[in-house]
Enzyme design. Sequence first.
Site, PDB file in Angstrom:
ATOM      1  N   GLY A  32      -7.143   1.795 -12.199  1.00  0.00           N
ATOM      2  CA  GLY A  32      -8.050   1.931 -13.337  1.00  0.00           C
ATOM      3  C   GLY A  32      -7.379   1.626 -14.670  1.00  0.00           C
ATOM      4  O   GLY A  32      -6.199   1.248 -14.716  1.00  0.00           O
ATOM      5  N   CYS A  74       0.837  -1.198   0.000  1.00  0.00           N
ATOM      6  CA  CYS A  74       0.000   0.000   0.000  1.00  0.00           C
ATOM      7  C   CYS A  74       0.872   1.247   0.000  1.00  0.00           C
ATOM      8  O   CYS A  74       1.696   1.434   0.885  1.00  0.00           O
ATOM      9  CB  CYS A  74      -0.932   0.059   1.196  1.00  0.00           C
ATOM     10  SG  CYS A  74      -1.937   1.559   1.144  1.00  0.00           S
TER      11      CYS A  74
HETATM   12  C1  LIG Z   1     -10.279   3.050  -3.308  1.00  0.00           C
HETATM   13  C2  LIG Z   1      -9.269   1.940  -3.318  1.00  0.00           C
HETATM   14  C3  LIG Z   1      -8.937   1.291  -2.119  1.00  0.00           C
HETATM   15  C4  LIG Z   1      -8.004   0.245  -2.103  1.00  0.00           C
HETATM   16  N1  LIG Z   1      -7.715  -0.397  -0.928  1.00  0.00           N
HETATM   17  C5  LIG Z   1      -6.845  -1.452  -0.931  1.00  0.00           C
HETATM   18  C6  LIG Z   1      -6.583  -2.193   0.274  1.00  0.00           C
HETATM   19  O1  LIG Z   1      -7.154  -1.942   1.335  1.00  0.00           O
HETATM   20  N2  LIG Z   1      -5.686  -3.220   0.215  1.00  0.00           N
HETATM   21  C7  LIG Z   1      -5.054  -3.566  -0.962  1.00  0.00           C
HETATM   22  O2  LIG Z   1      -4.270  -4.502  -0.973  1.00  0.00           O
HETATM   23  N3  LIG Z   1      -5.306  -2.899  -2.109  1.00  0.00           N
HETATM   24  C8  LIG Z   1      -6.190  -1.851  -2.114  1.00  0.00           C
HETATM   25  N4  LIG Z   1      -6.444  -1.185  -3.310  1.00  0.00           N
HETATM   26  C9  LIG Z   1      -5.782  -1.614  -4.549  1.00  0.00           C
HETATM   27  C10 LIG Z   1      -6.673  -2.526  -5.393  1.00  0.00           C
HETATM   28  O3  LIG Z   1      -7.004  -3.711  -4.703  1.00  0.00           O
HETATM   29  C11 LIG Z   1      -6.002  -2.880  -6.730  1.00  0.00           C
HETATM   30  O4  LIG Z   1      -4.803  -3.581  -6.476  1.00  0.00           O
HETATM   31  C12 LIG Z   1      -5.683  -1.656  -7.573  1.00  0.00           C
HETATM   32  O5  LIG Z   1      -6.694  -0.701  -7.458  1.00  0.00           O
HETATM   33  C13 LIG Z   1      -5.465  -1.976  -9.043  1.00  0.00           C
HETATM   34  O6  LIG Z   1      -6.614  -2.546  -9.639  1.00  0.00           O
HETATM   35  P1  LIG Z   1      -7.743  -1.726 -10.453  1.00  0.00           P
HETATM   36  O7  LIG Z   1      -7.033  -0.917 -11.493  1.00  0.00           O
HETATM   37  O8  LIG Z   1      -8.640  -2.759 -11.016  1.00  0.00           O
HETATM   38  O9  LIG Z   1      -8.436  -0.856  -9.457  1.00  0.00           O
HETATM   39  C14 LIG Z   1      -7.379  -0.139  -3.324  1.00  0.00           C
HETATM   40  C15 LIG Z   1      -7.726   0.512  -4.525  1.00  0.00           C
HETATM   41  C16 LIG Z   1      -8.659   1.534  -4.537  1.00  0.00           C
HETATM   42  C17 LIG Z   1      -8.995   2.206  -5.841  1.00  0.00           C
END
Ligand SMILES: Cc1cc2nc3c(=O)[nH]c(=O)nc-3n(C[C@H](O)[C@H](O)[C@H](O)COP(=O)(O)O)c2cc1C
Lengths: 305, 259
Positions: free
Chosen positions: A218, A130
Site C-alpha cells: 500500500g 514472498c
Molecule cells: C493480499 C495480497 C496478496 C499477494 N499475493 C501475491 C502473490 O501471490 N504473488 C506475488 O508475487 N505477490 C503477491 N502480493 C504482492 C503484490 O503483488 C505487490 O507486489 C505488493 O502488494 C506491493 O504492491 P502494492 O503496494 O500496490 O500492493 C500480494 C499482495 C497482497 C496485498
Amino acid sequence: MVRELSVALGKLKLKNPVMTASGTFGYGEEYAQFVDLNALGAVVVKGISLKPMEGNPSPRICETSCGMLNAIGLQNIGVKKFLKEKLPYLRQFDTKIVVNVFGSTVQEYLRLSKMLDDAGVDGIELNVSCPNVKKGGIAFGTDRKVLARLVSTVKKAVKNAVVITKLSPNVPSIPEFSRTVEEAGSDVISLINTLPGMAIDIETRKPKLANVTGGLSGPAIKPVAVRMVWEAARSVAVPVIGIGGIVKTEDAIEFMLAGASAIQVGTGNFINPRATVEIAQGIATYLEKNGINDIKDLIGKLHVF
Amino acid sequence: MNSYFRAKVLSNTPLNANTFLLILQPVEQVREPVPGQFYMIETGSSYDPLLKRPFSYLRRTPEGIQFLYSIRGKGTRLMRDFQPGKNVQAIGPLGNGYPKAGTRNTPVLIAGGTGVASIFSLAAQLPSKAYILYGARCNEDLILLNEVKELEHRDIVCIDCTDDGSCGMKGTVIDALNELIATDFSRIPSPLLYACGPRPMLESLSQIAREKELKGYVSLEEHMACGFGACLGCTVSTVKGNKRVCKEGPVFPIREIVW
Ligand SMILES: Cc1cc2nc3c(=O)[nH]c(=O)nc-3n(C[C@H](O)[C@H](O)[C@H](O)COP(=O)(O)O)c2cc1C
Ligand SMILES: Cc1cc2nc3c(=O)[nH]c(=O)nc-3n(C[C@H](O)[C@H](O)[C@H](O)COP(=O)(O)OP(=O)(O)OC[C@H]3O[C@@H](n4cnc5c(N)ncnc54)[C@H](O)[C@@H]3O)c2cc1C
Ligand code: FES
C-alpha cells in the site's frame, strides 16, 4: 491527436502500461463487475503452484497506517485447475495474461513455467520474493547464486512467454540483484514485493496476524518502492515494472519517471476496484496536458539535480 | 447497475452511546440486496484508514440503504462524524445472503449485539411463523427492540434477553435458546437456525446444533481487505477447506464451520 500509450516488455507489447499486481486481482473474474478487462495492459493473476495450497490460518490481513499487512500464504487452486477453469475465461479478453508462479525447488518452477508456456500464456512472473511461506519464495530471491540458476533454468525452457523475475526488496543491493537476473536471462524485472512487517494488539498482546509476521503493501511502501525501481532501472538494460503503493495516476507517473516501463496496481484495487482503468485514462490525460506524444518519452525521464 | 457506487449520507443518527443508524442514498443505479448481504463502506478520503469497512445492511427502502454500526476503532470513529449530504464510495451488495427456509421449516433467528442488523434484514422478510431471539449486554444495547417487537404482529415470537437482566430474560441468547429447547422446542416444526453475532456466541451455538442435531446457518465476520473475493484475506476454515467469508459467505451452514 492520438497519444501513444503502448509499451514493450521485451517482446511482450502492452496496449498501455497498466498491469495488475499478483494476489490482488484474483484470477481476473472478480473484477469483471467493476472494470472492462480489455482496457488493461495486462492481468497478472494470483501466484500459482504445481499443487493447490490452503494458505495460512486467519486472521490473514490487518490494516496499518496507510498500508496493510497480509499473510495469505500463497493459497491457490494449483496449475491444473488454473489451466482448465481460469485461463479460458481470461482468454476472452483483449489483454495480456501474465501468470505469477512459485515453487519450493528449481524443478518445480521449471515444470510450472513449461506447462504455462505450452498453454500459451503471454508472460511468466517468477515470484522469488514472498515473505509468507517458509520454503521457496524469498529463499530463492535472496541468494544470488540460487536465483541465477533458477532464472537461467526457466529461461532456457520457456519458448514463447516473456520471463519476468519479481525481485525481493529484502536484498542488500538492488543493483547487484538486478544485474544477476538480467545476466541469467530474465527478459524483464518487476519490483517490489511486500516488505516483511508485524503489528501487535496491545490489549490482547497477540500479534494481529495468525502468522505473526506478514508483508506490508500500500501507499506506506511507495517511497521505498520508487527508490528501488530507480536503482534497478539504472543498473540494467532490460525493462523494469514498478510496483508498490500505486493508487492514483500520479503514483504511476512517478514510477515511470523513475524508470519503470510499466506499472502494477496492487492494494490500490481494494481501495478502488476501478483504480487500474482510472489510472490508464489518467495517464492519457497527463500526456495530453503535457504535450507528450508517446509514453515512452516519460520512462526514466527524471531530472536529477 | 453498479456494484461500486457513490452514495450520499441521508442521515446518521445515534441510537445509543455507541451505535448509529446510517442511511446512504445511492446516486447511481445499484443492485438490490438480499437479507444477509453486506456492503464495503469508505470511512475517510485519506489513506488512513486505507480500506473500506464491511457492514450488513439493515433495511432497504426507496429512500436509501440503512446500516447499523457500532464504534470499534479508527474507521467507525470517522463514520460517527458523517454529516448529511456527504459523499461516500461503497461496494455492494456483497456475499451470499441467507438461504430461504423450506415451507415446512420454522425459522429460529438468533441475534447478538450488532448482529441484529443482519438478522433483522431477514426477519423483515419472513412470510410466517418464526422465532427471534435477541440479546445484548444491557437494556440500552437492545437498540432494535421496538422494531423487533413489532414483528409480533406477523406471528413472530420475540424473546429478548440481556446479560445484566435490565431487559427481558437475564442471560445470553444462548441461555435463551437452551431455555426454548428445554420447554417449547418439541412443538416447533422443523426448526431452522439463522444466527449472527459475536464469534463466541456462534461457536456455542454450533455446539448446541451438533448436540441436538439442529440445522441452520451462521453469518460470520472476518477482517476484509477487498470484500469481493480477490485478496483471500477473509478465509474461514470449513469441512470443505478454506472459504472466503466475503464471497462463499458470510452465511455458512452451521455444521460446516471448523471453529
Ligand atoms: C493480499 C495480497 C496478496 C499477494 N499475493 C501475491 C502473490 O501471490 N504473488 C506475488 O508475487 N505477490 C503477491 N502480493 C504482492 C503484490 O503483488 C505487490 O507486489 C505488493 O502488494 C506491493 O504492491 P502494492 O503496494 O500496490 O500492493 C500480494 C499482495 C497482497 C496485498
Ligand atoms: C460481513 C460483515 C458484516 C458486518 N456487519 C456489521 C454491522 O452490521 N454493524 C457493525 O457495527 N459491524 C459490522 N461488522 C464489523 C465491522 O466491519 C467492524 O466493526 C469494523 O470494520 C471496524 O472498523 P474500525 O475501523 O472501526 O475498527 P478497526 O480500527 O479496524 O478495529 C477495531 C477493532 O475491531 C476489530 N475488527 C475490525 N474489523 C473486524 C471484523 N470485520 N470483525 C471482527 N472484528 C473486527 C479489530 O481487530 C480491532 O480489535 C461486520 C463485519 C463483517 C465482516
Ligand atoms: S475480503 Fe478479499 S477475499 Fe474476502
